[in-house]
Motif scaffolding. Structure first.
Motif, short mmCIF file in Angstrom:
data_model
loop_
_atom_site.label_atom_id
_atom_site.label_comp_id
_atom_site.label_asym_id
_atom_site.label_seq_id
_atom_site.Cartn_x
_atom_site.Cartn_y
_atom_site.Cartn_z
N LYS A 476 -10.21 -23.21 -29.68
CA LYS A 476 -9.21 -24.23 -30.02
C LYS A 476 -8.41 -23.79 -31.24
O LYS A 476 -7.20 -23.90 -31.28
CB LYS A 476 -9.90 -25.56 -30.31
CG LYS A 476 -9.86 -26.52 -29.14
CD LYS A 476 -10.26 -27.90 -29.62
CE LYS A 476 -11.20 -28.55 -28.63
NZ LYS A 476 -12.07 -29.55 -29.24
N ASP A 477 -9.14 -23.28 -32.23
CA ASP A 477 -8.44 -22.84 -33.45
C ASP A 477 -7.46 -21.73 -33.13
O ASP A 477 -6.38 -21.64 -33.71
CB ASP A 477 -9.46 -22.33 -34.47
CG ASP A 477 -10.27 -23.48 -35.04
OD1 ASP A 477 -9.67 -24.32 -35.72
OD2 ASP A 477 -11.48 -23.54 -34.77
N PHE A 480 -4.42 -23.40 -31.85
CA PHE A 480 -3.69 -24.17 -32.87
C PHE A 480 -3.04 -23.25 -33.90
O PHE A 480 -1.88 -23.42 -34.26
CB PHE A 480 -4.66 -25.12 -33.61
CG PHE A 480 -5.23 -26.19 -32.72
CD1 PHE A 480 -4.59 -26.53 -31.53
CD2 PHE A 480 -6.40 -26.86 -33.07
CE1 PHE A 480 -5.11 -27.51 -30.71
CE2 PHE A 480 -6.92 -27.84 -32.25
CZ PHE A 480 -6.28 -28.17 -31.07
N ASP A 481 -3.80 -22.29 -34.40
CA ASP A 481 -3.31 -21.50 -35.53
C ASP A 481 -2.51 -20.27 -35.12
O ASP A 481 -1.82 -19.68 -35.93
CB ASP A 481 -4.49 -21.05 -36.41
CG ASP A 481 -5.11 -22.23 -37.13
OD1 ASP A 481 -4.41 -23.26 -37.23
OD2 ASP A 481 -6.26 -22.13 -37.58
N PHE A 484 0.42 -21.88 -31.24
CA PHE A 484 1.59 -22.69 -31.60
C PHE A 484 2.57 -21.90 -32.44
O PHE A 484 3.79 -22.09 -32.33
CB PHE A 484 1.13 -23.96 -32.34
CG PHE A 484 0.50 -24.97 -31.43
CD1 PHE A 484 0.91 -25.08 -30.11
CD2 PHE A 484 -0.49 -25.83 -31.89
CE1 PHE A 484 0.34 -26.02 -29.26
CE2 PHE A 484 -1.07 -26.78 -31.05
CZ PHE A 484 -0.66 -26.85 -29.73
N GLY A 521 3.31 -28.92 -32.22
CA GLY A 521 1.91 -28.52 -32.19
C GLY A 521 1.39 -28.21 -33.58
O GLY A 521 0.30 -28.62 -33.97
N THR A 525 -1.55 -30.26 -35.50
CA THR A 525 -2.88 -29.68 -35.68
C THR A 525 -3.08 -28.98 -37.02
O THR A 525 -4.20 -28.71 -37.42
CB THR A 525 -3.15 -28.64 -34.58
OG1 THR A 525 -2.17 -27.60 -34.69
CG2 THR A 525 -3.08 -29.25 -33.20
N ARG A 528 -5.63 -30.57 -39.43
CA ARG A 528 -6.77 -31.20 -38.75
C ARG A 528 -8.02 -31.26 -39.61
O ARG A 528 -8.93 -32.02 -39.35
CB ARG A 528 -7.05 -30.50 -37.42
CG ARG A 528 -7.48 -29.04 -37.55
CD ARG A 528 -7.57 -28.39 -36.16
NE ARG A 528 -7.90 -26.98 -36.27
CZ ARG A 528 -7.04 -26.03 -36.56
NH1 ARG A 528 -5.77 -26.34 -36.79
NH2 ARG A 528 -7.43 -24.77 -36.64
#
Lengths: 648, 159
Positions: A476-477, A480-481, A484, A521, A525, A528
């Motif tokens: 997931k990271d 997100f990082d 996106f 995005g 995030t 978070r």
């Protein structure tokens, strides 16, 4: 190709066999000890730290003695210099050979001998200096033909010797004018002072002394037997014989320079011995048993076990386990292909990776190669590098580290040559060749090319970040990082391209959508980890603000073009000056050659230095900044870096 | 000939020449001061440890590049110099020379100070002296940016 896997070991062994064990382990070399003093729990269990101060001190004393002897002998020994010596390099020994050789050498008598001779020489030299001082003092009085002891024994009148500053000469004649029972004479004068002899009747002496005090008279007391001239002569004779003696002593020391290589060997042996003795300070102990902990590379585990078994037979307990991935204390040893190895020093310069990170060396290497070439970009310079490094690598006997460093530039030279051809530049265009770019006019396309390189560099760095995150199971990271950011950056770049060139309108819309999706995005995030709705949103917006950093990053790559051009223009300017001078006949031509060689050499050095450091900057700031943290501890091999030999 | 007429007739080449002068002398002054600062710091080191001369020389060279950038820009403008060039052209070239002139001047001094501090890394911890070089190169980035802009400006508009 990466960070070497480590195994952590705990070893319990009897204190009595410590020496033997350490000795064997030093031959093994690939072992890194943990200092157990700050290990929680051991002290509560009643374990004591192992201390070996006497051992260390005695080795250190020997080391000082040997290095002192080496220092003295080096003054009388002309080391071979130049190409022949570099070709020969340092002798290579294995650890066993070094020890065997060094133990054969009885260095203490050599030290005593040298030290005694040297001390003698020093004391004689001191007396020479002292005599020289005395001679200096007597020199102005050499005009006196009376013996010094006679002068000192005059009782009938007051006799004074001394100096008066020259600038007070008029005042002196003035005050001495009206005396009845006094005679004075200026015996000698130099730049600053007048040297006086004054004879005065006792009745007048006090008054004269007062007057003299007014002209800053300072009294001089002469020492010695005979006239000043005789004393000077005898001192000089003494000095001559002293100097002869010094040169005799020096010859004697010089005759001992044969022992120098032996002493150097002993020095390197002793430094290793010191390391070995001091290593025990990492251990903890009960009354009889040592507790030793540390790391060995996993692929050397068997070798390690066998060696321990050989030395300690059955009287030990050894436990090996995989090193803890998250433990910051796990030491880092890098192992790379021959090519990437040359770039390890760059990684080390920034910071070694942590054990749970990846080794960035193989990834930074190809970019470093390309960027360095683009900044230096000259066929002539590249060929000089290539030939020089090739000769050095193949003809000279170098230590492993120097070899790596030279090989680094050997690889870079190819890139410099290739870019030189692309730029069409040989020594700044002294021989015209058609290049792909003409730097003087195509700087715009070069600028764009530089930014594109930057784009690739940074995208690759982000990909590495994603790889590390996914490897750690943080998928997931990674989205997100990295994901996106890819969307936001790519969308923004394509959208901006629309403004400078014509693209299909559909692409414009797509890019806008992609960019906004990415940005949303990031905002959603980016924060978070913060707590609360406001914190999350604020963190997200702040993350998006990071986009300004990317703009700076891309601009930073314009140095790829700028340094390439600057170097080329300066080389061109040198050629221009040489060309102008060359038109003035044969002397002009000679001068032109000097200007050319000097100017190009200067520019070569400057260009290489610039390319070296600016590529480092792009690597450390723009590239590492995206994914790499570092901060690991280097693996300390159980061996010292020898000073006078190569150790295999 | 009135003063205005004089300016209109000969101003072009005058301002272009002034541009060359500004690019070269400002960045040159900066580099000279920068190199001087490092040289002073290095001399103190060499008294004790003359074997570090080579490495200190590398540090000393760093603030020298600004002067060279200015020189290159000056050379490029020189190529466009023409006795009959228009006033606007000349003034434009002067403007093009300003970035490298001013940024080169001040950044070389700042870089010199950083490099001089790098000398103390060299003195106390030679292994890490390359890091001092890198700190100092961080400053140079801005001189490079100015150089790029000056370079583009010199060639961007054709009169």
């Amino acid at each position: 190709m990466a960070i070497v896997k480590m195994s952590e070991f705990s070893l319990f062994a009897f204190d009595s066999s410590k020496e033997k064990l350490l000795h064997e382990l030093q031959k093994f070399e690939y072992i890194h000890f943990l200092n157990l003093e700050d290990h929680i729990g051991f002290q509560d269990l009643g374990l004591k730290k192992v201390r070996v101060p006497e051992g260390i001190i005695s080795v250190e004393e020997d080391l000082t003695r040997v290095s002192h002897s080496i220092e003295i002998l080096s003054k009388f020994h002309k080391r071979e210099t130049g190409i022949a010596a570099m070709k020969k390099g340092l002798d290579t020994y294995t650890f066993q050979e070094l020890e065997d050789e060094a133990l054969k050498i009885d260095y203490l008598p050599i030290y005593d001998n040298i030290n005694n001779l040297w001390k003698k020489r020093d004391s004689i030299r001191q007396s020479v200096e002292k005599n020289k001082g005395k001679i200096q003092e007597l020199m102005p009085w050499s005009g006196l033909s009376t013996k010094i002891q006679d002068l000192n024994s005059i009782r009938a009148c007051e006799l004074l010797l001394g100096t008066v500053p020259k600038k007070l000469q008029d005042k002196l004649t003035d005050v001495m004018k009206e005396n009845q029972f006094t005679y004075y004479e200026v015996l000698e004068e130099d730049k600053d002072n007048l040297y006086l002899i004054v004879m005065s009747h006792h009745n007048e002496a006090e008054a004269i002394k007062d007057k003299l005090r007014n002209v800053s008279f300072s009294k001089v007391q002469l020492h010695g037997e005979g006239t000043p001239n005789e004393v000077i002569k005898s001192l000089e004779e003494e000095n001559n014989s002293n100097i002869e003696e010094i040169s005799m002593l020096e010859k004697e020391i010089e005759a001992m320079t044969d022992a120098l290589p032996k002493l150097e060997l002993v020095y390197d042996y002793l430094s290793n011995k010191k390391l070995r003795v001091a290593a025990a300070e990492n251990f903890m102990m009960t009354d009889k048993v040592n507790v030793i902990r540390g790391y060995v590379p996993t692929d050397k585990e068997e070798d390690f076990k066998n060696r321990v078994e050989d030395v300690l037979e059955n009287t030990y307990y050894l436990e090996l386990k995989e090193a803890d991935k998250e433990d910051i204390k796990t030491p880092i040893l890098l192992r790379n292909s021959k090519f990437a190895q040359s770039f390890e020093s760059l990684t080390g310069m920034y910071a070694l990776p942590r054990y749970n990170e990846i080794d960035p060396t193989p990834f930074l290497a190809p970019f470093y190669l390309a960027f360095f070439g683009m900044m230096a970009a000259d066929v002539g310079y590249g060929l000089i590098m290539l030939i020089a490094t090739f000769v050095v690598l193949n003809k000279f006997n170098l230590s492993e580290n120097t070899k790596k460093f030279i090989r680094f530039f050997y690889y870079l030279s190819f890139s410099v040559i290739i870019w030189g051809f692309l730029y069409g530049s040989i020594f700044g265009g002294i021989i015209p060749i058609p290049g792909l770019f003409d730097p003087a006019n195509d700087y715009n396309s070069l600028l764009i090319l530089s930014i594109v390189f930057g784009l690739i560099h940074i995208y690759f760095a982000l990909a590495l970040k994603a790889y590390v995150l996914i490897k750690d199971g943080k998928k997931k990271d990674a989205l997100f990082d990295v994901g996106f950011w890819y969307l936001a950056l790519t969308g923004a770049i394509v959208y901006l391209l629309n403004m400078v060139m014509v693209l299909p309108p559909l692409l414009k819309t797509i890019s806008l959508v992609v960019m906004i999706a990415g940005m949303v995005g990031i905002v959603a995030t980016g924060g978070r980890e913060a707590s609360g709705m406001v914190g999350k949103l604020g963190g997200g917006v702040y993350s998006l603000y990071g986009i300004s950093g990317y703009v700076g990053d891309f601009v930073s790559y314009s140095r790829l073009m700028a340094l390439g051009l600057a170097g080329g223009f300066i080389a061109g300017a040198v050629n221009m000056m040489a060309g102008m001078v060359a038109q003035n006949g044969i002397i002009g031509f000679l001068f032109a050659i000097i200007i050319f060689i000097f100017g190009q050499t200067f520019n070569l050095g400057l260009t290489l230095l610039g390319a070296y450091v600016h590529t480092i900057r792009l690597t450390f700031v723009e590239f590492f900044g995206k994914f790499y943290e570092g901060g690991g501890i280097g693996f300390k091999k159980f061996k010292t870096e020898p000073k006078y030999i190569n150790l295999k | 000939m009135s003063f205005t007429e004089f300016i209109v007739t000969y101003g072009g080449v005058f301002f272009a020449g002034l541009g060359i002068a500004v690019a070269v002398f400002l960045s040159g002054i900066g580099s000279a001061i920068g190199i001087g600062i490092v040289g002073q710091a290095a001399s103190g080191l060499i008294i004790e440890e003359p074997e570090k001369f080579g490495r200190s020389l590398v540090l000393q060279l760093l603030p020298g590049t600004q002067g060279l950038y200015g020189f290159v820009i000056g050379l490029l403008v020189l190529g466009q110099l023409d006795a009959g060039m228009g006033l606007a052209h000349g003034m434009y070239l002067l403007a093009a020379c300003l970035p490298i002139g001013f940024v080169g001047w001040q950044s070389a001094i700042a870089q010199g100070k950083t490099a001089a501090a790098g000398i103390s890394i060299l003195a106390k911890n030679e292994e890490h002296s390359t890091k001092g070089i890198i700190y100092s190169v961080m400053v140079e980035t801005y001189a490079l940016l100015a150089f790029v802009i000056s370079l583009i400006l010199v060639n961007a508009v054709s009169f």
